[in-house]
Motif scaffolding. Structure first.
Motif, PDB file in Angstrom:
ATOM      1  N   MET A  42      -7.658 -15.396  -3.259  1.00 26.76           N
ATOM      2  CA  MET A  42      -7.365 -15.076  -5.055  1.00 26.76           C
ATOM      3  C   MET A  42      -7.365 -12.976  -4.707  1.00 26.76           C
ATOM      4  N   ALA A  43      -8.372 -12.795  -4.461  1.00 25.75           N
ATOM      5  CA  ALA A  43      -8.013 -11.055  -4.936  1.00 25.75           C
ATOM      6  C   ALA A  43      -7.048 -10.863  -4.055  1.00 25.75           C
ATOM      7  N   ALA A  44      -6.494 -10.609  -2.755  1.00 25.88           N
ATOM      8  CA  ALA A  44      -5.404  -9.955  -2.408  1.00 25.88           C
ATOM      9  C   ALA A  44      -4.256 -10.176  -2.859  1.00 25.88           C
ATOM     10  N   VAL A  45      -4.100 -12.129  -3.281  1.00 26.00           N
ATOM     11  CA  VAL A  45      -2.452 -12.343  -3.740  1.00 26.00           C
ATOM     12  C   VAL A  45      -2.149 -11.823  -4.615  1.00 26.00           C
ATOM     13  N   PHE A  46      -2.977 -12.310  -5.846  1.00 25.45           N
ATOM     14  CA  PHE A  46      -2.991 -11.735  -7.350  1.00 25.45           C
ATOM     15  C   PHE A  46      -2.701  -9.766  -6.999  1.00 25.45           C
ATOM     16  N   THR A  97      -4.498  -3.628  -6.552  1.00 24.03           N
ATOM     17  CA  THR A  97      -5.713  -4.104  -5.376  1.00 24.03           C
ATOM     18  C   THR A  97      -7.056  -3.461  -6.285  1.00 24.03           C
ATOM     19  N   PHE A  98      -7.007  -2.121  -6.408  1.00 25.09           N
ATOM     20  CA  PHE A  98      -8.894  -2.129  -7.070  1.00 25.09           C
ATOM     21  C   PHE A  98      -8.809  -2.730  -7.431  1.00 25.09           C
ATOM     22  N   ALA A  99      -8.568  -3.127  -8.724  1.00 21.68           N
ATOM     23  CA  ALA A  99      -9.323  -3.933 -10.114  1.00 21.68           C
ATOM     24  C   ALA A  99      -9.594  -5.577  -9.368  1.00 21.68           C
ATOM     25  N   PHE A 100      -8.885  -6.424  -8.919  1.00 20.36           N
ATOM     26  CA  PHE A 100      -8.881  -7.142  -8.360  1.00 20.36           C
ATOM     27  C   PHE A 100     -10.251  -7.840  -7.220  1.00 20.36           C
ATOM     28  N   ILE A 101      -9.722  -6.205  -6.538  1.00 18.04           N
ATOM     29  CA  ILE A 101     -11.171  -6.354  -5.177  1.00 18.04           C
ATOM     30  C   ILE A 101     -12.716  -5.990  -5.948  1.00 18.04           C
ATOM     31  N   LEU A 144     -12.831  -8.072   1.071  1.00 13.12           N
ATOM     32  CA  LEU A 144     -12.112  -8.258   0.454  1.00 13.12           C
ATOM     33  C   LEU A 144     -11.077  -7.087   0.291  1.00 13.12           C
ATOM     34  N   MET A 145     -11.619  -5.719   0.977  1.00 13.81           N
ATOM     35  CA  MET A 145     -11.319  -4.653   1.062  1.00 13.81           C
ATOM     36  C   MET A 145     -10.260  -4.983   2.129  1.00 13.81           C
ATOM     37  N   LEU A 146     -10.718  -5.664   3.170  1.00 17.18           N
ATOM     38  CA  LEU A 146      -9.977  -5.765   4.417  1.00 17.18           C
ATOM     39  C   LEU A 146      -8.279  -5.947   3.815  1.00 17.18           C
ATOM     40  N   ALA A 147      -8.554  -7.316   3.723  1.00 17.54           N
ATOM     41  CA  ALA A 147      -7.399  -8.685   3.161  1.00 17.54           C
ATOM     42  C   ALA A 147      -6.948  -8.242   2.138  1.00 17.54           C
TER      43      ALA A 147
END
Length: 617
Positions: free
Chosen positions: A384-388, A395-399, A415-418
């Motif tokens: 979810m976080a990686a795609v959006f 990216t940082f916001a959704f991590i 989360l950080m890696l993906a």
């Protein structure tokens, strides 16, 4: 008149007066941000109720504000035409109300910042949530977050227009409304702050950060009072298996980056198809809604917001077959509907589809490698976080967003890696994000990174000219005119010449206009350059920021500033002019682009044997 009285400071304010004024404005903006945050929380509550009302009316034929999915409706084939009815209303609202209600909201807020100095029309604040509620309530596969973000941004902009504010302050207030909308939607205040910074502000400083935090905090508090403290979708305890699972999170990051590229390209491809249809734009949403209705007839889970389905995916309640169906058909329903120009949010449908993709990936890996025991819920959250995050370049916001949902520190490393792997892939193959592609097609350039202002980190001493050739106060206007006419390379009247005393103290400055006026009054040029020049000098200091020196030039409409010592303000140290401004930017460009040879290169050069002399033939 003494020499000391001829030299004035670069500003009439006390040294700390600008800072005091800035803090005062920050306090005012922060109070306004508090109001906007509370309004955003109320708007989120009202929009949820409206969505619930329209959903119950359209699919259950009851008057109720209870928020539920259309999935369990019993209206049979009417499920196909129900979205069409809502889309027809949206079409008329867009054509005769405002075109700004189309789309998912965030690009429209970005456009207001870029093109209209953060001004949004008042009717957008009314029509956007109403149109989104109708679209989602009649089955649109969207989330409420995009409309709330745009509506919150519109409220912030309206408050800024109602009162006397600068364009910069309006931008902050718009971002406060947008970030508060995000925070109020998902109960994620930190992610709301970061999202506003990454997508709207592109700055990180106190003047924007403090009001933004206040707005998001109060919006989340109001939301907690009215809707409870739980997020719109919930997640139980899962095992992220950080150490053993990192290679598979890496693979998931690659898959997520590819999915982000696919989402973006297909969405705008569908949008292009609709634009080439030989019918009026008014009918486009209805055509897209017909496709949605057909999909919804066979896969009812794609209808509506789908927060309950996202919760099922995150809690591993769906099998592989159903996950694949949801991943494919939710994405298809979203691109057809949103590409047609209707109103709705992008986050929820992409969350559902990408979560299903992540869960299916974990189940597939467990089938291939039975000893892995990967948690589908963990991989669904990371996807979810990686795609959006990669599709939106936030990216940082959704991590942070995904972490706020789980409150599980073990989720951070996956989360950080993906997310960064997905972001790298999206950066390589997507010149514009899913948020900015529409704006780029209109010729708008959206900042894609934070940049340090070169003028705010460089000092005058670093870029000033030291080859200043002042002229003595005794020189006559005729002599100066003669030397200029002969092309004396040491004289440049474009920026003015400094007049100094016998002791080297600055007395005045002579410009080309001063010289011409003096010759007009006295064609013989017998007057001195001291009399012809201006004694009202505006100066700068070597330790002053280039940014402050530039503002002194702009405030006084001059193109040059003498650089003097703070201890002795008649002591000339250098000259600051427009080329010095360019020098500050050049220094930054050199730091960014000029590669210096490293130790390895020097070592290899040292070890390289000398060429042998040519042998005799």
């Amino acid at each position: 008149m003494t020499a000391e009285s001829l030299v004035n400071s670069s500003t009439s304010l006390e040294p700390d007066a600008p800072q005091i004024a800035a803090v005062y404005r920050l306090e005012i903006v922060s109070l306004l941000a508090a109001l906007i945050g509370m309004l955003a929380g109320l708007v989120a509550f009202a929009l949820y109720d409206l969505i619930g009302l329209f959903t119950n009316l359209a699919y259950y034929h009851v008057w109720s504000f209870h928020f539920r999915s259309p999935e369990h409706t019993q209206i049979g084939p009417w499920i196909i035409v129900t979205p069409v009815a809502g889309a027809l209303i949206i079409g008329f609202m867009a054509k005769y109300g405002s075109e700004k209600i189309k789309g998912h909201g965030i690009p429209e807020a970005m456009e207001a910042v870029l093109t209209s100095r953060s001004r949004i029309q008042a009717k957008v604040a009314i029509l956007k949530p109403l149109s989104a509620a109708i679209a989602i309530g009649t089955g649109g596969p969207f989330g409420a977050e995009g409309p709330i973000i745009q509506t919150g941004g519109a409220m912030g902009s309206l408050v800024g227009q109602l009162l006397s504010t600068t364009a910069g302050e309006r931008k902050v207030l718009l971002a406060c409304g947008a970030g508060a909308g995000m925070a109020a939607t998902f109960n994620t205040p930190i992610a709301g702050v970061i999202l506003a910074i990454e997508l709207l502000l592109f700055e990180f400083r106190s003047r924007s950060f403090i009001p933004l935090v206040i707005a998001c905090t109060l919006a989340t508090s109001v939301r907690a009072i009215l809707l409870g403290q739980r997020s719109m979708f919930t997640m139980g305890d899962v095992n992220f298996d950080v150490l053993h699972g990192l290679p598979f999170y890496f693979l998931l990051g690659i898959l997520s980056g590819i999915a982000a590229i696919g989402f973006t390209k297909v969405l705008y491809w569908v949008e292009d198809l609709f634009e080439h249809l030989p019918v009026d734009d008014l009918w486009h949403p209805a055509i897209g809604a017909l496709g949605l209705g057909i999909i919804g007839f066979f896969v009812p889970r794609v209808l509506g917001v789908g927060y309950d389905t996202i919760s099922d995916i995150l809690n591993n309640n769906l099998g592989l077959k159903l996950l694949l169906i949801v991943a494919i058909f939710k994405a298809l329903a979203m691109v057809i509907s949103l590409g047609s120009g209707t109103s709705g949010g992008l986050l929820a449908p992409m969350f559902m589809s990408s979560a299903a993709l992540g869960g299916a990936f974990a189940i597939a890996m467990n089938m291939i490698f039975p000893s892995l025991h990967l948690s589908p819920g963990a991989y669904a959250l990371v996807a979810m976080a990686a795609v959006f995050g990669s599709a939106s370049r936030a990216t940082f916001a959704f991590i942070v967003f995904a972490f706020e949902i789980t409150r599980d520190y073990n989720a951070i490393l996956p989360l950080m890696l993906a997310c960064v792997i997905a972001d790298m892939i999206a950066l390589r193959y997507l010149p514009n994000s899913i948020m900015t592609e529409k704006l780029a097609r209109r010729g708008l350039k959206v900042p894609d990174q934070f940049e340090v202002n070169a003028m705010k980190v460089s000092r005058v001493a670093e870029v000033m000219r030291t080859d200043v050739k002042p002229i003595p106060a005794e020189m006559t206007v005729a002599e100066l005119a003669r030397r200029v006419g002969c092309g004396d390379a040491q004289l440049n009247l474009t920026q003015g010449l400094l007049v100094v005393s016998a002791e080297g103290k600055i007395l005045s400055v002579v410009t080309q206009g001063d010289l011409l006026r003096a010759l007009e009054k006295d064609p013989n040029g017998s007057s001195s350059v001291l009399e012809a020049g201006s004694s009202n000098l505006i100066v700068t200091y070597p330790d002053e920021l280039v940014h402050d020196a530039m503002h002194s030039m702009l405030d006084h409409d001059i193109g040059r500033l003498p650089v003097v010592s703070r201890e002795d303000q008649q002591k000339l140290l250098g000259y600051f002019d427009r080329p010095c401004l360019l020098a500050a930017w050049s220094r930054q460009a050199e730091d960014e682009n000029l590669r210096e040879r490293g130790w390895i290169h020097h070592w290899r050069s040292f070890r390289k044997p000398a060429p042998k002399p040519a042998g005799r033939g």
